[in-house]
Write a protein that holds these residues in place. Structure first.
Motif, PDB file in Angstrom:
ATOM      1  N   GLN A 134       0.826  -1.221   0.000  1.00 52.71           N
ATOM      2  CA  GLN A 134       0.000   0.000   0.000  1.00 52.71           C
ATOM      3  C   GLN A 134       0.855   1.262   0.000  1.00 52.71           C
ATOM      4  OE1 GLN A 134      -3.521  -0.110   2.353  1.00 52.71           O
ATOM      5  NE2 GLN A 134      -3.527   2.102   2.717  1.00 52.71           N
ATOM      6  N   GLU A 135       0.574   2.172  -0.911  1.00 50.13           N
ATOM      7  CA  GLU A 135       1.393   3.379  -1.087  1.00 50.13           C
ATOM      8  C   GLU A 135       0.985   4.526  -0.168  1.00 50.13           C
ATOM      9  OE1 GLU A 135       1.762   4.595  -5.237  1.00 50.13           O
ATOM     10  OE2 GLU A 135       1.308   2.544  -5.847  1.00 50.13           O
ATOM     11  N   HIS A 136      -0.308   4.685   0.062  1.00 47.04           N
ATOM     12  CA  HIS A 136      -0.781   5.825   0.852  1.00 47.04           C
ATOM     13  C   HIS A 136      -1.702   5.326   1.946  1.00 47.04           C
ATOM     14  CE1 HIS A 136       0.922   8.684  -1.959  1.00 47.04           C
ATOM     15  NE2 HIS A 136       0.516   7.858  -2.919  1.00 47.04           N
ATOM     16  N   ARG A 137      -1.703   6.059   3.067  1.00 44.82           N
ATOM     17  CA  ARG A 137      -2.532   5.645   4.190  1.00 44.82           C
ATOM     18  C   ARG A 137      -3.248   6.842   4.779  1.00 44.82           C
ATOM     19  NH1 ARG A 137      -1.271   0.321   5.528  1.00 44.82           N
ATOM     20  NH2 ARG A 137       0.687   0.149   4.409  1.00 44.82           N
ATOM     21  N   LYS A 189      -4.969  12.073  -0.041  1.00 46.50           N
ATOM     22  CA  LYS A 189      -3.597  11.696   0.309  1.00 46.50           C
ATOM     23  C   LYS A 189      -2.821  11.358  -0.964  1.00 46.50           C
ATOM     24  CE  LYS A 189      -2.061  11.391   3.844  1.00 46.50           C
ATOM     25  NZ  LYS A 189      -1.892  10.348   4.853  1.00 46.50           N
ATOM     26  N   ARG A 190      -3.480  10.600  -1.842  1.00 47.40           N
ATOM     27  CA  ARG A 190      -2.846  10.201  -3.102  1.00 47.40           C
ATOM     28  C   ARG A 190      -2.522  11.418  -3.961  1.00 47.40           C
ATOM     29  NH1 ARG A 190      -6.977   7.532  -4.929  1.00 47.40           N
ATOM     30  NH2 ARG A 190      -7.253   9.161  -6.480  1.00 47.40           N
ATOM     31  N   LEU A 228      -8.944   9.102   1.102  1.00 50.35           N
ATOM     32  CA  LEU A 228      -7.668   8.560   0.637  1.00 50.35           C
ATOM     33  C   LEU A 228      -7.238   9.238  -0.675  1.00 50.35           C
ATOM     34  CD1 LEU A 228      -5.580   6.486   1.453  1.00 50.35           C
ATOM     35  CD2 LEU A 228      -6.917   4.744   0.264  1.00 50.35           C
ATOM     36  N   ASP A 255      -4.377  12.839  10.001  1.00 51.83           N
ATOM     37  CA  ASP A 255      -4.477  13.625   8.763  1.00 51.83           C
ATOM     38  C   ASP A 255      -5.664  14.579   8.781  1.00 51.83           C
ATOM     39  OD1 ASP A 255      -2.381  12.180   7.483  1.00 51.83           O
ATOM     40  OD2 ASP A 255      -3.772  10.531   7.131  1.00 51.83           O
ATOM     41  N   ASP A 275      -1.359  16.767   2.720  1.00 51.94           N
ATOM     42  CA  ASP A 275      -0.868  16.357   4.038  1.00 51.94           C
ATOM     43  C   ASP A 275      -2.022  16.140   4.997  1.00 51.94           C
ATOM     44  OD1 ASP A 275       2.202  16.733   3.864  1.00 51.94           O
ATOM     45  OD2 ASP A 275       1.338  18.478   2.877  1.00 51.94           O
ATOM     46  N   ARG A 327      -2.511  18.208  -6.395  1.00 49.04           N
ATOM     47  CA  ARG A 327      -1.275  17.584  -6.883  1.00 49.04           C
ATOM     48  C   ARG A 327      -0.296  18.639  -7.411  1.00 49.04           C
ATOM     49  NH1 ARG A 327       2.134  14.588  -5.670  1.00 49.04           N
ATOM     50  NH2 ARG A 327       0.626  12.932  -5.275  1.00 49.04           N
TER      51      ARG A 327
END
Ligand code: PBG
Length: 331
Positions: A27-30, A310-311, A307, A35, A315, A266
Motif C-alpha cells: 500500500q502506497e498511501h494511508r 492523500k494520493r 484517501l 491527517d 498532508d 497535486r
C-alpha cells in the motif's frame, strides 16, 4: 532511473493483490486520524444539537459542545478542530464589527477549548460572512466588495483570534494582500508563533451551499462571490495564488473544494512541497452522506474519498467526516 517492466508472465501485478497482508505491504498511501481537521459549527442560539437540514449527521453545537468535540478529537487522535460561528442575526451588520469583538462566539469557544483541551490545535476562520448583513466575505459598498478596507477588518479579526489563543488562523476570504498584512500585524503584536493556513486556492463553488445554511449566510447572500473566489475553470491561477500567499507568510495552504480539484492539490504539492490541505466541503459531505443514507453507496466511499486526497499529495484534509472516520480507523 528508468524502470523496465518485466513482460508477462514474469510480471503479474495481481501477485501483490492476492491477500490482505500482501496488499497492506504494497500500500502506497494511508489515511490516519492524524491527517484530519474537524470543522465544527458553534452557536449561542436555541437550536444547538439539531441537525442541519442539508448536512445530515452534522449539528451546530454550543460552546460547551465545542469543548466536548475537542475532547472527542483528542480521544480519537484528531490533531485539530476548526471553528465556524453561527452568529446571532442581531449582531450581523454592514460594518461586521462583531468579527473582531474579543468576546464574540468564536473567540469564546477558542478560549474554552484551549483551557480544557490545550493539546488539540484550534483553527479559526477569517472572513466576514458570519458577521455580514449581506453574507459576503468582505465589506460591500454600492454592490462592490472592497479589498483594502476588508483587509484592515480581517487583520483586526486575526489579532482578536490570536489573542484568544487560536493556534492556526484560516483566512478564507480571498482578498488580495491579506496574508502579508496579517503576518506583519501578528509579528508586531507578539504573536509570532501563530500559524496561518491560507485558503489560497478557493474556488467560487456551488459545493458551499450547505455550509451557508449552517452559518446562516444562505438567505442573506446578495449576488455571488465570483469577484473574489476563483473561477473553477482556472488552474495556473491557483499556482500563482499559492506562490503569492507563501511569499507573504502563509505556513500552510489549502485547496477548496476538494474532490473536483484534486489536480490542483497535486500541482500545488509538486510545485511548492509545502504543507498542503484540502477542504472536503459541505456539499461534498452532503453528496456522499446523502447517497450513503439512501443506500445508493456504501460507507466505504467515505474512506475512499479521503484517501484520494492523500494520493493527490495532501498532508491533511478538513472534513465533516473526521470523527466518524477517525473512530473507524482507530477501531
Ligand atoms: C466563508 C467560508 C465558506 C466555507 C468556509 N469558509 C463558504 C463560502 O465561501 O461561501 C465553506 C466550507 C464548506 O462548504 O464546507 N468564508
Amino acid at each position: 532511473m528508468q524502470i523496465v517492466p518485466a513482460p508477462f508472465p514474469a510480471a503479474r501485478l495481481r501477485r501483490l493483490r492476492r491477500t490482505p497482508a500482501l496488499r497492506d505491504l504494497a500500500q502506497e498511501h494511508r489515511l490516519t486520524a492524524k491527517d484530519l481537521i474537524w470543522p465544527v459549527f458553534v452557536t449561542d442560539l436555541p437550536g444547538a444539537d439539531v441537525e442541519i437540514g442539508s448536512m445530515p449527521g452534522v449539528a451546530r453545537v454550543t460552546v460547551d459542545g465545542a469543548v466536548r468535540a475537542a475532547e472527542r478529537a483528542a480521544d480519537l487522535g484528531i490533531p485539530a478542530i476548526c471553528l465556524f460561528p453561527y452568529t446571532d442575526p442581531a449582531l450581523r451588520t454592514e460594518g461586521c464589527e462583531e468579527a473582531w469583538n474579543p468576546d464574540n462566539l468564536s473567540n469564546r469557544a477558542v478560549r474554552a477549548i484551549k483551557a480544557a483541551v490545550p493539546d488539540v490545535a484550534v483553527m479559526t476562520d477569517i472572513a466576514l460572512d458570519p458577521y455580514n448583513a449581506n453574507g459576503h466575505d468582505g465589506l460591500v459598498r454600492d454592490g462592490v466588495i472592497l479589498n483594502d478596507e476588508t483587509v484592515e477588518a480581517l487583520v483586526r479579526m486575526a489579532l482578536a483570534q490570536a489573542e484568544a489563543g487560536a493556534d492556526i488562523l484560516g483566512p478564507s476570504d480571498m482578498m488580495d494582500g491579506r496574508i502579508g498584512a496579517m503576518r506583519a500585524a501578528l509579528e508586531a503584536a507578539g504573536h509570532a508563533d501563530v500559524a496561518i493556513l491560507s485558503y489560497a486556492a478557493k474556488y467560487a463553488s456551488g459545493f458551499y451551499g450547505p455550509f451557508r445554511d449552517a452559518v446562516g449566510a444562505s438567505g442573506r447572500l446578495v449576488g455571488d462571490k465570483k469577484t473574489y473566489q476563483m473561477n473553477p475553470a482556472n488552474a495556473d491561477e491557483a499556482i500563482r495564488l499559492v506562490a503569492r500567499d507563501l511569499s507573504e507568510g502563509a505556513d500552510m495552504v489549502m485547496v477548496k473544494p476538494g474532490m473536483p480539484y484534486l489536480d490542483i492539490c497535486r500541482r500545488v504539492k509538486d510545485s511548492f512541497g509545502v504543507p498542503t490541505y484540502a477542504y472536503q466541503v459541505s456539499g461534498e459531505y452532503a453528496m456522499i452522506e446523502g447517497a450513503v443514507r439512501a443506500g445508493w453507496l456504501s460507507e466505504a466511499v467515505v474512506a475512499e474519498s479521503l484517501l484520494g486526497f492523500k494520493r493527490a499529495g495532501c498532508d491533511g484534509i478538513l472534513t465533516y467526516f473526521a470523527p466518524r472516520i477517525a473512530a473507524a480507523l482507530t477501531g
